[in-house]
Design a protein around this motif. Structure first.
Motif, short mmCIF file in Angstrom:
data_model
loop_
_atom_site.label_atom_id
_atom_site.label_comp_id
_atom_site.label_asym_id
_atom_site.label_seq_id
_atom_site.Cartn_x
_atom_site.Cartn_y
_atom_site.Cartn_z
N HIS A 323 0.84 -1.20 0.00
CA HIS A 323 0.00 0.00 0.00
C HIS A 323 0.88 1.25 0.00
CE1 HIS A 323 -3.15 2.86 0.96
NE2 HIS A 323 -4.04 1.90 0.77
N GLU A 325 0.46 4.11 1.34
CA GLU A 325 0.56 4.72 2.68
C GLU A 325 1.59 4.01 3.53
OE1 GLU A 325 -0.70 7.37 3.89
OE2 GLU A 325 -2.49 7.90 2.73
N ALA A 328 5.00 4.96 2.28
CA ALA A 328 5.33 6.29 2.78
C ALA A 328 5.80 6.22 4.23
CB ALA A 328 4.11 7.21 2.65
N GLU A 329 5.13 5.43 5.05
CA GLU A 329 5.54 5.29 6.44
C GLU A 329 6.95 4.73 6.54
OE1 GLU A 329 2.99 3.27 9.13
OE2 GLU A 329 1.22 4.44 8.61
N GLU A 375 3.84 6.36 -5.83
CA GLU A 375 2.86 7.08 -5.03
C GLU A 375 3.31 7.17 -3.58
OE1 GLU A 375 -0.72 9.05 -3.83
OE2 GLU A 375 0.52 8.96 -5.64
N GLY A 376 3.86 6.07 -3.05
CA GLY A 376 4.36 6.09 -1.67
C GLY A 376 5.47 7.10 -1.49
N LEU A 379 3.91 10.56 -1.39
CA LEU A 379 3.30 10.83 -0.10
C LEU A 379 4.36 11.12 0.97
CD1 LEU A 379 0.54 8.06 -0.10
CD2 LEU A 379 0.19 10.52 -0.41
N LYS A 383 5.35 14.70 3.24
CA LYS A 383 5.49 14.79 4.69
C LYS A 383 6.86 15.31 5.10
CE LYS A 383 2.30 10.92 5.45
NZ LYS A 383 2.14 9.54 5.96
#
Length: 385
Positions: A323, A325, A328-329, A375-376, A379, A383
Protein backbone atom coordinates in the motif's frame (compact mmCIF):
# COMPACT_ATOMS: atom_id res chain seq x y z
CA UNK A 1 21.99 12.64 -15.40
CA UNK A 2 21.34 13.40 -11.74
CA UNK A 3 19.15 12.35 -8.87
CA UNK A 4 15.95 14.38 -8.37
CA UNK A 5 16.16 16.86 -5.48
CA UNK A 6 13.54 18.13 -3.07
CA UNK A 7 11.79 14.77 -2.92
CA UNK A 8 12.52 11.06 -2.58
CA UNK A 9 13.76 9.60 -5.91
CA UNK A 10 12.19 6.37 -7.20
CA UNK A 11 14.03 3.48 -8.85
CA UNK A 12 14.19 -0.33 -8.61
CA UNK A 13 16.71 -3.18 -8.78
CA UNK A 14 16.94 -4.01 -12.47
CA UNK A 15 15.49 -7.08 -14.14
CA UNK A 16 11.95 -7.17 -15.53
CA UNK A 17 9.91 -9.70 -17.56
CA UNK A 18 10.97 -10.07 -21.19
CA UNK A 19 8.31 -10.27 -23.95
CA UNK A 20 7.49 -13.88 -24.87
CA UNK A 21 8.44 -13.49 -28.52
CA UNK A 22 11.84 -12.13 -27.46
CA UNK A 23 12.23 -15.10 -25.12
CA UNK A 24 11.53 -17.42 -28.05
CA UNK A 25 14.28 -15.75 -30.07
CA UNK A 26 16.68 -15.77 -27.12
CA UNK A 27 16.06 -19.46 -26.46
CA UNK A 28 16.63 -20.35 -30.11
CA UNK A 29 19.96 -18.51 -30.07
CA UNK A 30 21.09 -20.23 -26.88
CA UNK A 31 20.11 -23.75 -27.96
CA UNK A 32 20.99 -23.50 -31.66
CA UNK A 33 17.47 -24.44 -32.72
CA UNK A 34 16.58 -24.56 -36.40
CA UNK A 35 14.41 -21.48 -35.83
CA UNK A 36 17.51 -19.43 -35.01
CA UNK A 37 16.54 -15.80 -35.70
CA UNK A 38 18.34 -13.49 -38.05
CA UNK A 39 20.86 -11.51 -35.98
CA UNK A 40 19.63 -8.15 -37.25
CA UNK A 41 16.03 -9.08 -36.48
CA UNK A 42 17.00 -10.25 -32.99
CA UNK A 43 18.89 -7.05 -32.19
CA UNK A 44 16.03 -4.95 -33.50
CA UNK A 45 13.59 -6.83 -31.24
CA UNK A 46 15.84 -6.30 -28.21
CA UNK A 47 16.02 -2.56 -28.94
CA UNK A 48 12.23 -2.42 -29.30
CA UNK A 49 11.77 -4.30 -26.01
CA UNK A 50 14.13 -1.89 -24.21
CA UNK A 51 12.23 1.11 -25.56
CA UNK A 52 8.93 -0.39 -24.42
CA UNK A 53 10.13 -1.37 -20.95
CA UNK A 54 11.72 2.04 -20.30
CA UNK A 55 8.52 3.75 -21.43
CA UNK A 56 6.46 1.57 -19.05
CA UNK A 57 8.72 2.46 -16.14
CA UNK A 58 8.41 6.15 -16.93
CA UNK A 59 4.61 5.85 -17.07
CA UNK A 60 4.67 4.32 -13.58
CA UNK A 61 6.67 7.21 -12.13
CA UNK A 62 10.13 5.63 -11.96
CA UNK A 63 12.83 8.34 -11.98
CA UNK A 64 15.94 6.19 -12.55
CA UNK A 65 15.05 3.40 -14.99
CA UNK A 66 16.83 0.32 -16.34
CA UNK A 67 16.69 -1.63 -19.59
CA UNK A 68 15.03 -4.46 -17.64
CA UNK A 69 18.00 -6.66 -18.68
CA UNK A 70 16.11 -7.41 -21.89
CA UNK A 71 19.20 -8.80 -23.64
CA UNK A 72 20.34 -11.06 -20.80
CA UNK A 73 19.27 -14.67 -20.36
CA UNK A 74 19.94 -14.47 -16.65
CA UNK A 75 22.08 -13.19 -13.82
CA UNK A 76 24.46 -16.16 -14.11
CA UNK A 77 24.25 -16.86 -17.83
CA UNK A 78 25.43 -13.47 -18.95
CA UNK A 79 28.87 -13.82 -17.31
CA UNK A 80 29.68 -16.62 -19.76
CA UNK A 81 28.82 -14.28 -22.65
CA UNK A 82 30.90 -11.38 -21.35
CA UNK A 83 34.09 -13.09 -20.08
CA UNK A 84 36.55 -15.51 -21.63
CA UNK A 85 38.22 -18.20 -19.52
CA UNK A 86 34.95 -19.69 -18.23
CA UNK A 87 33.62 -23.18 -18.87
CA UNK A 88 29.96 -24.13 -18.24
CA UNK A 89 29.40 -27.54 -16.67
CA UNK A 90 25.75 -28.57 -16.90
CA UNK A 91 26.33 -31.79 -14.93
CA UNK A 92 28.13 -30.15 -12.02
CA UNK A 93 26.14 -30.10 -8.80
CA UNK A 94 26.16 -27.32 -6.26
CA UNK A 95 24.07 -26.64 -3.17
CA UNK A 96 22.57 -23.30 -2.23
CA UNK A 97 20.48 -22.35 0.79
CA UNK A 98 21.29 -25.72 2.35
CA UNK A 99 19.93 -24.95 5.83
CA UNK A 100 16.72 -23.54 4.38
CA UNK A 101 16.14 -26.53 2.09
CA UNK A 102 16.91 -29.04 4.83
CA UNK A 103 14.50 -27.35 7.25
CA UNK A 104 11.64 -27.23 4.73
CA UNK A 105 12.23 -30.08 2.24
CA UNK A 106 8.58 -30.55 1.32
CA UNK A 107 8.11 -26.86 0.61
CA UNK A 108 11.23 -26.54 -1.52
CA UNK A 109 10.49 -29.71 -3.47
CA UNK A 110 7.15 -28.18 -4.47
CA UNK A 111 8.73 -24.76 -4.98
CA UNK A 112 11.40 -26.05 -7.35
CA UNK A 113 8.78 -28.00 -9.29
CA UNK A 114 6.82 -24.76 -9.75
CA UNK A 115 10.00 -22.92 -10.71
CA UNK A 116 10.65 -25.46 -13.47
CA UNK A 117 7.24 -24.59 -14.92
CA UNK A 118 8.37 -20.98 -15.14
CA UNK A 119 10.22 -21.87 -18.30
CA UNK A 120 13.69 -20.35 -17.94
CA UNK A 121 15.24 -19.86 -21.37
CA UNK A 122 18.64 -20.83 -19.95
CA UNK A 123 19.45 -23.30 -17.21
CA UNK A 124 21.45 -22.10 -14.23
CA UNK A 125 24.71 -23.85 -15.08
CA UNK A 126 27.80 -23.59 -12.85
CA UNK A 127 30.70 -21.76 -14.49
CA UNK A 128 34.31 -22.76 -13.82
CA UNK A 129 37.31 -20.60 -14.49
CA UNK A 130 39.75 -22.70 -16.55
CA UNK A 131 41.87 -19.93 -18.08
CA UNK A 132 42.76 -16.25 -17.80
CA UNK A 133 39.70 -14.07 -17.26
CA UNK A 134 39.40 -11.35 -19.87
CA UNK A 135 36.49 -9.18 -20.95
CA UNK A 136 35.06 -10.39 -24.26
CA UNK A 137 31.61 -8.83 -24.34
CA UNK A 138 32.31 -5.37 -25.74
CA UNK A 139 29.98 -5.70 -28.72
CA UNK A 140 27.04 -6.92 -26.61
CA UNK A 141 27.68 -4.25 -23.99
CA UNK A 142 27.80 -1.46 -26.58
CA UNK A 143 24.45 -2.63 -27.96
CA UNK A 144 22.93 -2.63 -24.47
CA UNK A 145 24.17 0.87 -23.73
CA UNK A 146 23.05 2.26 -27.10
CA UNK A 147 19.58 0.74 -26.68
CA UNK A 148 19.22 2.20 -23.20
CA UNK A 149 20.44 5.62 -24.30
CA UNK A 150 17.94 5.76 -27.16
CA UNK A 151 15.09 4.66 -24.91
CA UNK A 152 16.04 7.06 -22.11
CA UNK A 153 16.32 10.04 -24.45
CA UNK A 154 12.70 9.45 -25.51
CA UNK A 155 11.48 10.01 -21.91
CA UNK A 156 11.78 12.74 -19.31
CA UNK A 157 13.24 10.37 -16.69
CA UNK A 158 16.08 11.71 -14.56
CA UNK A 159 18.47 8.94 -15.58
CA UNK A 160 19.12 5.24 -15.91
CA UNK A 161 21.18 2.51 -14.28
CA UNK A 162 22.75 -0.68 -15.58
CA UNK A 163 23.21 -3.73 -13.33
CA UNK A 164 26.46 -5.71 -13.58
CA UNK A 165 27.56 -8.71 -11.59
CA UNK A 166 30.14 -8.45 -8.83
CA UNK A 167 33.27 -10.64 -8.98
CA UNK A 168 31.49 -13.15 -6.72
CA UNK A 169 28.95 -13.86 -9.49
CA UNK A 170 31.50 -15.11 -12.01
CA UNK A 171 31.81 -18.76 -10.94
CA UNK A 172 34.26 -21.20 -9.35
CA UNK A 173 38.03 -21.10 -9.66
CA UNK A 174 40.12 -23.90 -11.18
CA UNK A 175 42.82 -21.78 -12.78
CA UNK A 176 44.18 -19.17 -10.39
CA UNK A 177 46.44 -20.07 -7.47
CA UNK A 178 44.00 -18.86 -4.83
CA UNK A 179 40.42 -17.73 -4.46
CA UNK A 180 41.66 -14.21 -3.75
CA UNK A 181 43.71 -14.11 -6.96
CA UNK A 182 40.64 -15.35 -8.86
CA UNK A 183 38.40 -12.67 -7.35
CA UNK A 184 40.81 -9.87 -8.24
CA UNK A 185 41.20 -11.23 -11.78
CA UNK A 186 37.41 -11.23 -12.08
CA UNK A 187 37.40 -7.66 -10.78
CA UNK A 188 39.93 -6.57 -13.41
CA UNK A 189 37.87 -8.21 -16.16
CA UNK A 190 34.53 -6.76 -15.00
CA UNK A 191 36.08 -3.31 -14.58
CA UNK A 192 35.88 -2.97 -18.37
CA UNK A 193 32.10 -3.26 -18.17
CA UNK A 194 31.83 -1.07 -15.07
CA UNK A 195 33.83 1.75 -16.65
CA UNK A 196 31.93 1.59 -19.94
CA UNK A 197 28.59 1.92 -18.13
CA UNK A 198 29.75 4.99 -16.22
CA UNK A 199 31.43 6.51 -19.27
CA UNK A 200 28.13 6.14 -21.17
CA UNK A 201 26.48 8.43 -18.61
CA UNK A 202 24.57 5.85 -16.59
CA UNK A 203 24.61 4.76 -12.97
CA UNK A 204 26.45 1.48 -12.49
CA UNK A 205 24.75 -0.97 -10.12
CA UNK A 206 27.06 -3.68 -8.82
CA UNK A 207 24.95 -6.72 -7.93
CA UNK A 208 26.27 -8.96 -5.16
CA UNK A 209 23.67 -11.13 -3.40
CA UNK A 210 26.51 -13.44 -2.36
CA UNK A 211 27.98 -10.90 0.08
CA UNK A 212 24.90 -11.24 2.28
CA UNK A 213 24.76 -15.01 1.79
CA UNK A 214 28.20 -15.35 3.43
CA UNK A 215 26.70 -14.41 6.80
CA UNK A 216 24.06 -17.13 6.54
CA UNK A 217 26.44 -19.90 5.43
CA UNK A 218 26.39 -22.60 8.15
CA UNK A 219 29.69 -24.04 6.90
CA UNK A 220 31.61 -20.92 7.92
CA UNK A 221 32.50 -19.74 11.41
CA UNK A 222 32.45 -16.03 12.30
CA UNK A 223 36.09 -15.47 11.45
CA UNK A 224 35.80 -17.20 8.08
CA UNK A 225 32.72 -15.13 7.25
CA UNK A 226 34.52 -11.88 7.96
CA UNK A 227 37.61 -12.89 5.97
CA UNK A 228 35.53 -13.96 2.98
CA UNK A 229 33.37 -10.83 3.12
CA UNK A 230 36.52 -8.69 3.30
CA UNK A 231 37.73 -10.33 0.08
CA UNK A 232 34.40 -9.65 -1.64
CA UNK A 233 34.49 -5.98 -0.65
CA UNK A 234 38.15 -5.50 -1.56
CA UNK A 235 37.68 -7.10 -4.99
CA UNK A 236 34.68 -4.87 -5.76
CA UNK A 237 36.60 -1.77 -4.70
CA UNK A 238 39.53 -2.92 -6.83
CA UNK A 239 37.20 -3.04 -9.85
CA UNK A 240 35.76 0.40 -8.99
CA UNK A 241 39.09 2.15 -8.46
CA UNK A 242 39.12 5.61 -10.03
CA UNK A 243 35.45 5.54 -11.03
CA UNK A 244 33.25 8.38 -9.73
CA UNK A 245 31.62 7.21 -6.52
CA UNK A 246 28.52 9.33 -7.13
CA UNK A 247 27.72 7.16 -10.19
CA UNK A 248 27.95 3.82 -8.34
CA UNK A 249 25.10 1.91 -6.72
CA UNK A 250 25.58 -1.35 -4.79
CA UNK A 251 22.83 -3.93 -4.46
CA UNK A 252 22.69 -6.96 -2.20
CA UNK A 253 19.82 -9.29 -1.30
CA UNK A 254 19.29 -12.82 -0.05
CA UNK A 255 18.82 -14.78 -3.26
CA UNK A 256 15.66 -16.69 -2.36
CA UNK A 257 12.34 -15.46 -3.64
CA UNK A 258 9.17 -16.74 -1.97
CA UNK A 259 10.00 -19.02 0.95
CA UNK A 260 10.28 -19.26 4.75
CA UNK A 261 13.73 -17.60 4.62
CA UNK A 262 14.41 -18.09 8.33
CA UNK A 263 18.13 -18.81 7.88
CA UNK A 264 19.14 -15.70 5.97
CA UNK A 265 21.25 -13.15 7.85
CA UNK A 266 20.01 -9.79 9.07
CA UNK A 267 21.15 -6.43 7.75
CA UNK A 268 23.10 -5.82 10.96
CA UNK A 269 25.30 -8.82 10.16
CA UNK A 270 26.50 -7.41 6.86
CA UNK A 271 26.06 -3.62 7.08
CA UNK A 272 29.66 -2.89 8.09
CA UNK A 273 30.88 -4.56 4.90
CA UNK A 274 28.22 -2.94 2.71
CA UNK A 275 29.24 0.54 3.85
CA UNK A 276 32.89 -0.11 2.98
CA UNK A 277 32.08 -0.47 -0.72
CA UNK A 278 33.01 2.57 -2.79
CA UNK A 279 29.45 3.36 -3.87
CA UNK A 280 27.17 6.30 -3.17
CA UNK A 281 23.89 4.35 -2.91
CA UNK A 282 23.32 1.08 -1.03
CA UNK A 283 20.36 -1.13 -1.98
CA UNK A 284 19.05 -3.86 0.33
CA UNK A 285 15.84 -5.72 1.16
CA UNK A 286 13.38 -4.01 3.49
CA UNK A 287 9.89 -4.83 2.17
CA UNK A 288 10.56 -8.52 2.83
CA UNK A 289 8.82 -9.08 6.21
CA UNK A 290 11.85 -11.00 7.47
CA UNK A 291 13.71 -7.68 7.31
CA UNK A 292 11.22 -4.91 7.98
CA UNK A 293 12.75 -4.45 11.45
CA UNK A 294 16.22 -3.94 9.98
CA UNK A 295 15.72 -0.17 9.97
CA UNK A 296 16.83 -0.29 13.63
CA UNK A 297 20.38 -0.82 12.30
CA UNK A 298 20.56 2.89 11.47
CA UNK A 299 19.80 3.85 15.05
CA UNK A 300 23.40 2.92 15.86
CA UNK A 301 25.17 2.74 12.48
CA UNK A 302 26.13 6.09 11.00
CA UNK A 303 25.74 6.48 7.25
CA UNK A 304 29.00 7.89 5.83
CA UNK A 305 28.94 11.44 4.48
CA UNK A 306 27.67 11.68 0.92
CA UNK A 307 26.09 8.21 0.89
CA UNK A 308 22.45 7.22 0.47
CA UNK A 309 20.41 4.12 1.26
CA UNK A 310 17.95 2.50 -1.13
CA UNK A 311 15.79 0.17 0.99
CA UNK A 312 13.39 -2.07 -0.89
CA UNK A 313 9.83 -0.78 -0.54
CA UNK A 314 8.29 -3.44 -2.81
CA UNK A 315 9.20 -7.12 -2.80
CA UNK A 316 9.89 -9.53 -5.63
CA UNK A 317 8.69 -12.44 -3.47
CA UNK A 318 4.94 -11.78 -3.29
CA UNK A 319 2.05 -10.85 -5.57
CA UNK A 320 0.59 -8.64 -2.83
CA UNK A 321 0.86 -4.98 -3.86
CA UNK A 322 2.28 -2.88 -1.03
CA UNK A 323 0.00 0.00 0.00
CA UNK A 324 1.36 3.48 -0.85
CA UNK A 325 0.56 4.72 2.68
CA UNK A 326 2.66 1.93 4.16
CA UNK A 327 5.48 2.63 1.72
CA UNK A 328 5.33 6.29 2.78
CA UNK A 329 5.54 5.29 6.44
CA UNK A 330 8.58 3.12 5.77
CA UNK A 331 10.34 5.88 3.83
CA UNK A 332 9.62 8.50 6.51
CA UNK A 333 10.97 6.11 9.13
CA UNK A 334 14.25 5.64 7.25
CA UNK A 335 14.47 9.39 6.57
CA UNK A 336 14.17 10.07 10.29
CA UNK A 337 17.28 7.98 10.87
CA UNK A 338 19.57 8.93 7.98
CA UNK A 339 18.12 12.22 6.68
CA UNK A 340 15.47 12.79 4.02
CA UNK A 341 18.03 13.65 1.35
CA UNK A 342 19.77 10.31 1.89
CA UNK A 343 16.84 7.99 1.07
CA UNK A 344 15.98 6.53 -2.34
CA UNK A 345 12.87 4.38 -2.84
CA UNK A 346 13.82 1.01 -4.36
CA UNK A 347 12.81 -2.63 -4.67
CA UNK A 348 14.06 -5.68 -2.78
CA UNK A 349 15.44 -7.32 -5.92
CA UNK A 350 14.82 -7.75 -9.64
CA UNK A 351 11.57 -9.32 -10.79
CA UNK A 352 13.12 -11.60 -13.43
CA UNK A 353 16.71 -12.42 -12.54
CA UNK A 354 16.37 -15.33 -14.95
CA UNK A 355 14.71 -14.72 -18.30
CA UNK A 356 11.57 -16.85 -18.11
CA UNK A 357 8.06 -17.15 -19.50
CA UNK A 358 6.29 -17.00 -16.12
CA UNK A 359 7.79 -14.71 -13.50
CA UNK A 360 6.96 -15.37 -9.87
CA UNK A 361 5.24 -11.98 -9.62
CA UNK A 362 2.83 -11.52 -12.51
CA UNK A 363 3.83 -8.70 -14.90
CA UNK A 364 0.57 -6.82 -14.32
CA UNK A 365 1.26 -6.94 -10.58
CA UNK A 366 4.82 -5.69 -11.06
CA UNK A 367 3.51 -2.53 -12.75
CA UNK A 368 0.98 -2.06 -9.95
CA UNK A 369 3.84 -2.35 -7.44
CA UNK A 370 5.83 0.28 -9.35
CA UNK A 371 2.88 2.68 -9.31
CA UNK A 372 2.44 2.08 -5.57
CA UNK A 373 6.18 2.72 -5.07
CA UNK A 374 6.01 6.05 -6.88
CA UNK A 375 2.86 7.08 -5.03
CA UNK A 376 4.36 6.09 -1.67
CA UNK A 377 7.46 8.17 -2.41
CA UNK A 378 5.24 11.12 -3.36
CA UNK A 379 3.30 10.83 -0.10
CA UNK A 380 6.49 10.54 1.95
CA UNK A 381 8.01 13.55 0.18
CA UNK A 382 4.92 15.59 1.04
CA UNK A 383 5.49 14.79 4.69
CA UNK A 384 9.25 15.40 4.62
CA UNK A 385 9.46 18.59 2.52
Amino acid sequence: MSMPEGRIPVTHAGSLPRPHDLLDMMKARLTGESSLPDEAAYRARVAEAVADIVDRQAECGIDIVSDGEMSKAGFFAYAEQRLSGLEPRPDAKYEIYTAEREAFPEYYEAYMARAMLGGNVAKVVPLYCVGPLEYAGTEELECDLANLRAALDATDCAGAFVPATAPSGIGWNEYYRSEEEFFFAAADAMRTEYKAIVDAGFFLQVDDPFLSDIFGDPKLDDGERVRKADMYVESINHALRGLPQEKIRFHTCYGINEGPRIFEPQLGDVISHILRIDASIYSFEAANPRHEHDYHVFETVRLPEGRKIMPGMITHASNIVEHPELIAEWLVRFAGLVGRENVVAGADCGFSSQACYHTEVHPTVIWAKFRALAEGARLASGKLW
